[in-house]
Design a protein around this motif. Structure first.
Motif, PDB file in Angstrom:
ATOM      1  N   ASP A 154       0.842  -0.926  -0.241  1.00 17.54           N
ATOM      2  CA  ASP A 154       0.702   0.108  -0.282  1.00 17.54           C
ATOM      3  C   ASP A 154       0.789   1.747   0.009  1.00 17.54           C
ATOM      4  N   TRP A 155       1.316   2.203  -1.319  1.00 24.44           N
ATOM      5  CA  TRP A 155       1.474   3.016  -1.393  1.00 24.44           C
ATOM      6  C   TRP A 155       0.678   3.908  -1.106  1.00 24.44           C
ATOM      7  N   SER A 156      -0.584   4.009  -1.003  1.00 24.50           N
ATOM      8  CA  SER A 156      -1.386   4.815  -0.883  1.00 24.50           C
ATOM      9  C   SER A 156      -1.374   6.088   0.150  1.00 24.50           C
ATOM     10  N   ASP A 175       2.280  -3.208 -10.489  1.00 21.90           N
ATOM     11  CA  ASP A 175       0.851  -3.625  -9.346  1.00 21.90           C
ATOM     12  C   ASP A 175       0.821  -4.871  -9.231  1.00 21.90           C
ATOM     13  N   ASP A 214      -2.736   0.868  -9.304  1.00 23.01           N
ATOM     14  CA  ASP A 214      -3.400   0.535  -8.328  1.00 23.01           C
ATOM     15  C   ASP A 214      -2.306   0.531  -7.131  1.00 23.01           C
ATOM     16  N   SER A 230      -2.896   0.987  -3.831  1.00 21.31           N
ATOM     17  CA  SER A 230      -2.514   0.343  -2.875  1.00 21.31           C
ATOM     18  C   SER A 230      -2.726  -1.284  -2.668  1.00 21.31           C
ATOM     19  N   ARG A 231      -1.600  -1.531  -4.082  1.00 18.37           N
ATOM     20  CA  ARG A 231      -1.282  -3.414  -4.101  1.00 18.37           C
ATOM     21  C   ARG A 231      -0.149  -3.006  -5.273  1.00 18.37           C
TER      22      ARG A 231
END
Length: 222
Positions: free
Chosen positions: A125-127, A152, A193, A195-196
């Motif tokens: 998760d890089w968000s 991702d 994405d 977050s993935r």
């Protein structure tokens, strides 16, 4: 039936093939029936040791976040791979004061097509972050062309479905900063994405001679 369920489970957890005559449920039950309880438990402890080490590596990886990778924790190295390259953890070169800790990675690419340094199974998760940063030291007297690739979990294997950016390494210390907005918008037909996230690769096209550089401190920055 129980034996058919047990053996594939062990195979999967250890990520290797396990000979049925060495570690099958039948063998374990035989040991138990012959009052070999401690022998059976010892066998299981040895068999599951690689799994325990792997789980500890994930724990260290997650505890270090937003540092994605440094080279102070040996078990973190299970996430590192290479292709046509030599990899070693060393003290930093004398001319480079490393940003964190006392160890860096020395990477040497062979003069072949697409030698690479690969970090797999990144913290996903890089968000919420703005940049990926890391440090590279180049001892070569001339600029060295590298490429960074980021994938991702939804990557379909095609070039247009990932992030790629050239990194012209200058002699000496280089601080690399990648805007995550650029990573997100890199795939042609979708947004990446954040977050993935899955993997990060540093590679060269086809160097005419061996390339050596040192790298450290992969981290996310807000």
């Amino acid at each position: 039936m129980a034996n058919r369920v047990f053996s594939p489970l062990v195979d999967r957890l250890l990520n290797q093939r396990v000979a049925a005559d060495r570690l099958s449920q039948y063998s374990l039950l035989a040991l138990l029936s012959q009052n070999g309880r401690y022998a059976a438990l010892g066998l299981l402890a040895v068999a599951f040791q690689p799994l325990a080490s792997t789980m500890l590596g994930y724990r260290q990886r997650d505890a270090a976040f937003p540092i994605l990778l440094d080279f102070e924790q040996p078990r973190i190295l299970q996430f590192v791979d290479t292709r046509n390259a030599d990899f070693a953890v060393t003290p930093p070169p004398e001319a480079w004061s490393a940003p964190e800790g006392n160890h860096v990675a020395r990477i040497t690419y062979a003069p072949v097509q697409y030698p690479a340094f690969i970090v797999r199974e990144l913290h996903a998760d890089w968000s919420g972050y703005e940049r990926l940063e890391f440090e590279i030291y180049c001892a070569d007297e001339n600029p060295v062309p590298l490429v960074i690739r980021i994938d991702d979990a939804a990557h379909n294997g095609y070039y247009a479905d990932r992030f790629n950016q050239r990194i012209p390494l200058q002699p000496g210390h280089n601080r690399i900063a990648i805007a995550l907005a650029d990573v997100r918008s890199a795939p042609r037909d979708r947004d990446m994405d954040l977050s993935r996230m899955r993997s990060l690769t540093l590679f060269a096209g086809e160097p005419s001679e061996a390339i050596t550089y040192w790298v450290d401190g992969f981290r996310l920055v807000k």
